[in-house]
Design a protein around this motif. Structure first.
Motif, mmCIF file in Angstrom:
data_model
loop_
_atom_site.group_PDB
_atom_site.id
_atom_site.type_symbol
_atom_site.label_atom_id
_atom_site.label_comp_id
_atom_site.label_asym_id
_atom_site.label_seq_id
_atom_site.Cartn_x
_atom_site.Cartn_y
_atom_site.Cartn_z
ATOM 1 N N LEU A 1 0.829 -1.210 0.000
ATOM 2 C CA LEU A 1 0.000 0.000 0.000
ATOM 3 C C LEU A 1 0.863 1.259 0.000
ATOM 4 C CD1 LEU A 1 -2.938 -0.921 2.419
ATOM 5 C CD2 LEU A 1 -2.785 -1.190 -0.064
ATOM 6 N N SER A 2 2.013 1.216 0.660
ATOM 7 C CA SER A 2 2.923 2.363 0.667
ATOM 8 C C SER A 2 3.395 2.662 -0.751
ATOM 9 C CB SER A 2 4.131 2.090 1.566
ATOM 10 O OG SER A 2 3.740 1.875 2.895
ATOM 11 N N ARG A 3 3.786 1.616 -1.469
ATOM 12 C CA ARG A 3 4.243 1.791 -2.846
ATOM 13 C C ARG A 3 3.139 2.387 -3.714
ATOM 14 N NH1 ARG A 3 4.706 -2.777 -5.235
ATOM 15 N NH2 ARG A 3 4.355 -4.313 -3.598
ATOM 16 N N GLU A 4 1.930 1.907 -3.502
ATOM 17 C CA GLU A 4 0.829 2.382 -4.341
ATOM 18 C C GLU A 4 0.473 3.831 -4.027
ATOM 19 O OE1 GLU A 4 -2.382 -0.221 -5.048
ATOM 20 O OE2 GLU A 4 -1.123 -2.007 -5.165
ATOM 21 N N LEU A 5 0.558 4.207 -2.772
ATOM 22 C CA LEU A 5 0.326 5.611 -2.417
ATOM 23 C C LEU A 5 1.381 6.513 -3.051
ATOM 24 C CD1 LEU A 5 -0.669 5.276 1.352
ATOM 25 C CD2 LEU A 5 -2.056 6.373 -0.424
ATOM 26 N N GLU A 6 2.615 6.074 -3.045
ATOM 27 C CA GLU A 6 3.691 6.870 -3.629
ATOM 28 C C GLU A 6 3.519 7.006 -5.140
ATOM 29 O OE1 GLU A 6 6.825 5.473 -0.144
ATOM 30 O OE2 GLU A 6 7.163 4.830 -2.221
ATOM 31 N N ASP A 7 3.165 5.910 -5.799
ATOM 32 C CA ASP A 7 2.937 5.971 -7.246
ATOM 33 C C ASP A 7 1.733 6.832 -7.595
ATOM 34 O OD1 ASP A 7 5.121 4.497 -7.881
ATOM 35 O OD2 ASP A 7 4.056 2.692 -8.505
ATOM 36 N N LEU A 8 0.718 6.761 -6.757
ATOM 37 C CA LEU A 8 -0.488 7.561 -6.989
ATOM 38 C C LEU A 8 -0.168 9.052 -7.032
ATOM 39 C CD1 LEU A 8 -3.627 7.691 -7.192
ATOM 40 C CD2 LEU A 8 -3.674 7.677 -4.691
ATOM 41 N N ASN A 9 0.816 9.459 -6.244
ATOM 42 C CA ASN A 9 1.176 10.870 -6.153
ATOM 43 C C ASN A 9 2.354 11.258 -7.049
ATOM 44 O OD1 ASN A 9 -0.345 12.282 -3.672
ATOM 45 N ND2 ASN A 9 -0.029 10.131 -3.185
ATOM 46 N N ASP A 10 2.857 10.308 -7.810
ATOM 47 C CA ASP A 10 4.010 10.566 -8.679
ATOM 48 C C ASP A 10 3.553 11.206 -9.990
ATOM 49 O OD1 ASP A 10 6.262 10.138 -10.540
ATOM 50 O OD2 ASP A 10 7.094 8.955 -8.896
ATOM 51 N N SER A 11 4.276 12.209 -10.431
ATOM 52 C CA SER A 11 3.911 12.898 -11.677
ATOM 53 C C SER A 11 4.019 11.969 -12.888
ATOM 54 C CB SER A 11 4.795 14.129 -11.888
ATOM 55 O OG SER A 11 6.167 13.767 -11.925
ATOM 56 N N ASP A 12 4.865 10.926 -12.786
ATOM 57 C CA ASP A 12 4.972 9.981 -13.895
ATOM 58 C C ASP A 12 3.652 9.239 -14.117
ATOM 59 O OD1 ASP A 12 7.557 10.639 -14.384
ATOM 60 O OD2 ASP A 12 8.457 8.863 -13.475
ATOM 61 N N THR A 13 2.899 9.027 -13.027
ATOM 62 C CA THR A 13 1.618 8.338 -13.146
ATOM 63 C C THR A 13 0.620 9.160 -13.944
ATOM 64 O OG1 THR A 13 1.927 7.118 -11.078
ATOM 65 C CG2 THR A 13 -0.334 7.400 -11.849
ATOM 66 N N SER A 14 0.532 10.446 -13.650
ATOM 67 C CA SER A 14 -0.408 11.295 -14.397
ATOM 68 C C SER A 14 -0.011 11.373 -15.875
ATOM 69 C CB SER A 14 -0.462 12.701 -13.784
ATOM 70 O OG SER A 14 0.827 13.247 -13.639
ATOM 71 N N LYS A 15 1.295 11.328 -16.156
ATOM 72 C CA LYS A 15 1.734 11.327 -17.556
ATOM 73 C C LYS A 15 1.297 10.044 -18.253
ATOM 74 C CE LYS A 15 5.824 14.231 -16.795
ATOM 75 N NZ LYS A 15 7.315 14.254 -16.754
ATOM 76 N N LYS A 16 1.447 8.912 -17.568
ATOM 77 C CA LYS A 16 1.047 7.638 -18.159
ATOM 78 C C LYS A 16 -0.455 7.588 -18.405
ATOM 79 C CE LYS A 16 4.755 4.555 -16.702
ATOM 80 N NZ LYS A 16 5.117 3.277 -16.050
ATOM 81 N N LEU A 17 -1.186 8.290 -17.555
ATOM 82 C CA LEU A 17 -2.644 8.318 -17.695
ATOM 83 C C LEU A 17 -3.109 9.447 -18.605
ATOM 84 C CD1 LEU A 17 -3.612 7.707 -13.946
ATOM 85 C CD2 LEU A 17 -3.611 6.022 -15.810
ATOM 86 N N SER A 18 -2.143 10.202 -19.160
ATOM 87 C CA SER A 18 -2.437 11.346 -20.049
ATOM 88 C C SER A 18 -3.295 12.391 -19.352
ATOM 89 C CB SER A 18 -3.131 10.856 -21.332
ATOM 90 O OG SER A 18 -2.317 9.934 -22.015
ATOM 91 N N SER B 1 -8.265 15.487 -6.888
ATOM 92 C CA SER B 1 -8.034 14.602 -5.740
ATOM 93 C C SER B 1 -7.427 13.279 -6.193
ATOM 94 C CB SER B 1 -9.342 14.340 -4.984
ATOM 95 O OG SER B 1 -10.242 13.581 -5.784
ATOM 96 N N ARG B 2 -6.754 12.624 -5.238
ATOM 97 C CA ARG B 2 -6.170 11.298 -5.463
ATOM 98 C C ARG B 2 -6.498 10.443 -4.243
ATOM 99 N NH1 ARG B 2 -1.091 12.810 -8.857
ATOM 100 N NH2 ARG B 2 -0.949 15.055 -8.532
ATOM 101 N N GLN B 3 -7.007 9.247 -4.482
ATOM 102 C CA GLN B 3 -7.349 8.344 -3.394
ATOM 103 C C GLN B 3 -6.899 6.923 -3.723
ATOM 104 O OE1 GLN B 3 -10.030 10.120 -4.850
ATOM 105 N NE2 GLN B 3 -10.212 11.767 -3.358
ATOM 106 N N LEU B 4 -6.462 6.219 -2.698
ATOM 107 C CA LEU B 4 -6.176 4.791 -2.826
ATOM 108 C C LEU B 4 -7.256 4.034 -2.072
ATOM 109 C CD1 LEU B 4 -4.413 2.309 -3.513
ATOM 110 C CD2 LEU B 4 -3.153 2.741 -1.389
ATOM 111 N N ILE B 5 -7.870 3.074 -2.747
ATOM 112 C CA ILE B 5 -8.899 2.247 -2.116
ATOM 113 C C ILE B 5 -8.366 0.831 -1.948
ATOM 114 C CG2 ILE B 5 -11.151 1.160 -2.439
ATOM 115 C CD1 ILE B 5 -12.156 3.706 -3.685
ATOM 116 N N TYR B 6 -8.434 0.359 -0.713
ATOM 117 C CA TYR B 6 -8.058 -1.013 -0.383
ATOM 118 C C TYR B 6 -9.353 -1.821 -0.385
ATOM 119 C CZ TYR B 6 -5.348 -4.655 2.080
ATOM 120 O OH TYR B 6 -4.692 -5.810 2.437
ATOM 121 N N LEU B 7 -9.559 -2.598 -1.419
ATOM 122 C CA LEU B 7 -10.806 -3.324 -1.652
ATOM 123 C C LEU B 7 -10.650 -4.764 -1.183
ATOM 124 C CD1 LEU B 7 -13.656 -3.534 -2.971
ATOM 125 C CD2 LEU B 7 -12.481 -3.951 -5.151
#
Length: 261
Positions: free
Chosen positions: A122-139, A147-153
Motif C-alpha cells: 500500500l505504501s508503494r501504491e500511495l507513492e505511485d499515486l502521487n508521482d507525476s509519472d503516473t499522471s503522464k502515463k494516464l495522459s 483529488s487522489r485516493q487509494l482504495i483497499y478493496l
C-alpha cells in the motif's frame, strides 16, 4: 468472463484469482450507462477516521485503466473520474479477494536500499499515486487533478486497520488518502434500479457473480419469527435463551422452612 463464473466453468487454478474477480465485477461497471453506478459504489469507501469518500461535484465521465504498470506497482485498476468542471479525480484500487498484501515493509534494510519487494504494497501504491509519472502515463495534466485516493478493496467484514496503518506509516507520499471498501458494496449497487435494459442485464450478471463468489453482506436470519414458538430452548454463544413471548410462566417462591404439617 462473467458467464464463466456464473456457470462455474472456470478451471480451479483461476477460480480464486483476484484478477478474474476484479475484471468481472469492476469490469462490468464500465459498460453501464451512467457514472452514477460506480460513484455510488466508491462512495461507500471509508477512511481510518470514519469519513466516507465524496466527490464534491457531479461526475460526468469515467475511465478505467486495468493493471497499469507504474513506477513501483501495478494496481488492479485506476479509475479516472471527470467532474462537471473538468476536474479529475484519480482513484487507485488495490483489490484483495483471498490473499493478503503481496509485500510488507522490511525495516531490517535501510530505506534507501530496499527493493520493491521489500516495501509495503500500500505504501508503494500511495507513492505511485502521487508521482507525476503516473499522471503522464494516464495522459492527465497535473493542473487538472482535484483529488487522489487509494482504495483497499477487500472481502473483510470489518476494516483491515492494521494493513492500512502500516501502509500509511511507511509511505513517503505527500498525499496519503487511503480508504477501505468492501466487495459487497458493488453487489449492493448492482441491486439498484437499472436505468436501461442493458443496465438491467449487466447488473443482474454482476449480482450473480457476487453471489457465486460470496461477495454479499449477511443481513440476519429473516425467517426466525416464523419458526417460533418451539419446544425447548436454543443457545447463542453459550447463553441459554428462551422464547419469552411464547412461554406462559408462573411465578413461584422457594421456601426452605419446614412444613407445619
Amino acid at each position: 468472463m462473467l458467464q464463466s463464473i456464473i456457470h462455474g466453468k472456470l478451471p480451479s487454478s483461476v477460480w480464486n484469482s483476484e484478477d478474474v474477480v476484479t475484471s468481472s465485477i469492476i469490469g462490468g461497471f464500465q459498460y453501464l450507462s451512467d457514472p452514477l453506478y460506480i460513484v455510488q459504489a466508491l462512495s461507500a469507501s471509508v477512511d481510518l477516521n470514519g469519513s466516507l469518500l465524496a466527490f464534491p461535484k457531479p461526475i460526468k465521465r469515467v475511465q478505467y485503466k486495468f493493471w497499469p504498470s507504474l513506477k513501483q506497482c501495478e494496481p488492479d485498476v485506476v479509475i479516472v473520474l471527470i467532474d462537471e468542471d473538468a476536474g479529475v479525480h484519480i482513484v487507485s484500487v488495490e483489490a484483495k479477494y483471498i490473499s493478503p498484501k503481496s509485500s510488507e515493509e522490511d525495516e531490517t534494510v535501510d530505506f534507501e536500499d530496499r527493493k520493491t519487494w521489500q516495501r509495503d504494497q500500500l505504501s508503494r501504491e500511495l507513492e505511485d499515486l502521487n508521482d507525476s509519472d503516473t499522471s503522464k502515463k494516464l495522459s492527465i495534466e497535473e493542473k487538472d487533478i482535484v483529488s487522489r485516493q487509494l482504495i483497499y478493496l477487500t472481502n473483510d467484514t470489518v476494516m483491515p486497520e492494521e494493513d492500512m496503518l502500516l501502509g500509511l506509516r511507511h509511505s513517503k507520499a505527500s498525499n496519503n488518502n487511503v480508504y477501505w471498501l468492501a466487495w459487497a458494496s458493488f453487489y449492493e449497487v448492482a441491486c439498484m434500479e437499472p436505468m436501461t435494459n442493458q443496465d438491467e442485464l449487466i447488473l443482474s450478471q454482476i449480482q450473480e457473480v457476487c453471489d457465486r463468489k460470496n461477495l454479499t453482506r449477511f443481513h440476519g436470519w429473516g425467517m426466525l419469527p416464523e419458526i417460533l414458538p418451539f419446544e425447548g430452548f436454543y443457545s447463542s454463544n453459550a447463553e441459554l435463551m428462551w422464547p419469552k413471548e411464547e412461554l406462559a410462566a408462573t411465578s413461584w417462591e422457594y421456601n426452605n422452612e419446614e412444613s407445619s404439617d
